[in-house]
Motif scaffolding. Structure first.
Motif, mmCIF file in Angstrom:
data_model
loop_
_atom_site.group_PDB
_atom_site.id
_atom_site.type_symbol
_atom_site.label_atom_id
_atom_site.label_comp_id
_atom_site.label_asym_id
_atom_site.label_seq_id
_atom_site.Cartn_x
_atom_site.Cartn_y
_atom_site.Cartn_z
ATOM 1 N N THR A 164 0.836 -1.188 0.000
ATOM 2 C CA THR A 164 0.000 0.000 0.000
ATOM 3 C C THR A 164 0.872 1.239 0.000
ATOM 4 O O THR A 164 2.073 1.165 0.198
ATOM 5 N N ASP A 195 1.574 5.203 1.379
ATOM 6 C CA ASP A 195 1.312 6.160 2.447
ATOM 7 C C ASP A 195 0.662 7.380 1.811
ATOM 8 O O ASP A 195 1.259 8.036 0.964
ATOM 9 N N PRO A 196 -0.602 7.699 2.179
ATOM 10 C CA PRO A 196 -1.314 8.792 1.536
ATOM 11 C C PRO A 196 -0.602 10.141 1.655
ATOM 12 O O PRO A 196 -0.805 11.014 0.839
ATOM 13 N N GLY A 219 -4.624 4.107 0.941
ATOM 14 C CA GLY A 219 -4.412 3.271 2.108
ATOM 15 C C GLY A 219 -4.636 1.797 1.855
ATOM 16 O O GLY A 219 -4.058 0.953 2.522
ATOM 17 N N HIS A 220 -5.470 1.476 0.856
ATOM 18 C CA HIS A 220 -5.800 0.068 0.626
ATOM 19 C C HIS A 220 -5.607 -0.367 -0.824
ATOM 20 O O HIS A 220 -5.867 -1.516 -1.155
ATOM 21 N N TYR A 256 -11.724 -1.800 1.147
ATOM 22 C CA TYR A 256 -11.253 -0.927 2.226
ATOM 23 C C TYR A 256 -11.424 -1.606 3.585
ATOM 24 O O TYR A 256 -10.510 -1.622 4.402
ATOM 25 N N HIS A 277 -8.965 -4.403 4.147
ATOM 26 C CA HIS A 277 -7.660 -3.852 4.532
ATOM 27 C C HIS A 277 -7.676 -3.436 6.006
ATOM 28 O O HIS A 277 -6.746 -3.751 6.750
ATOM 29 N N GLN A 278 -8.729 -2.746 6.424
ATOM 30 C CA GLN A 278 -8.841 -2.311 7.814
ATOM 31 C C GLN A 278 -8.860 -3.519 8.751
ATOM 32 O O GLN A 278 -8.263 -3.490 9.830
#
Length: 141
Positions: free
Chosen positions: A3, A5-6, A29-30, A94, A97-98
């Motif tokens: 992933t 890093d935003p 992020g995902h 999403y 991923h979380q």
């Protein structure tokens, strides 16, 4: 899947167009940087904006409760059935991923607790069976 890093995003180009930073921040992020342009293109084809995606990822109930709350035409506010299906798919990616992140954190925490106490004590404190606490700790060779 790696992933991004935003905070370190330079928005990628999609078919010669620069993708708004909002898309990259919402997806980074995902999703990998390579996936983002194609995903954005599919959303844009359905009229889905970065703001709509952000609202769905920030407050999933907005989308998830729409079928019951907003009647038969609920999907129209999300670009029709195709747009709504894309948003649900992205929400699932999403949330998966979380879930992985949360599971990793839990394993680290339980491992640390077991390192300073017994599996039985940790399991009791967390309200889980001993075998679940044991399963959460990494095996040593």
């Amino acid at each position: 899947m790696g992933t991004v890093d935003p905070r370190s995003i330079t928005p990628p180009a999609a078919h010669g167009d620069v993708i708004e930073a909002g898309w990259s921040i919402g997806l980074a992020g995902h999703r990998t940087a390579e996936e983002i342009p194609e995903i954005v293109e599919r959303f844009q084809e359905c009229g889905i904006t970065a703001e709509i995606l952000d609202e769905v990822l920030t407050d999933p109930n907005r989308l998830l409760l729409s079928p019951d709350r907003d009647g038969e035409q609920w999907a129209q506010q999300y670009g029709g059935p195709a747009g709504a299906a894309l948003l649900v798919s992205e929400l699932l990616a999403y949330l998966a991923h979380q879930h992985r992140v949360a599971a990793r954190i839990r394993v680290d925490l339980v491992t640390g607790m077991v390192a300073t106490g017994s599996v039985s004590t940790v399991a009791h404190r967390l309200g889980i069976p001993d075998h679940d606490a044991t399963r959460l700790t990494p095996r040593t060779p």
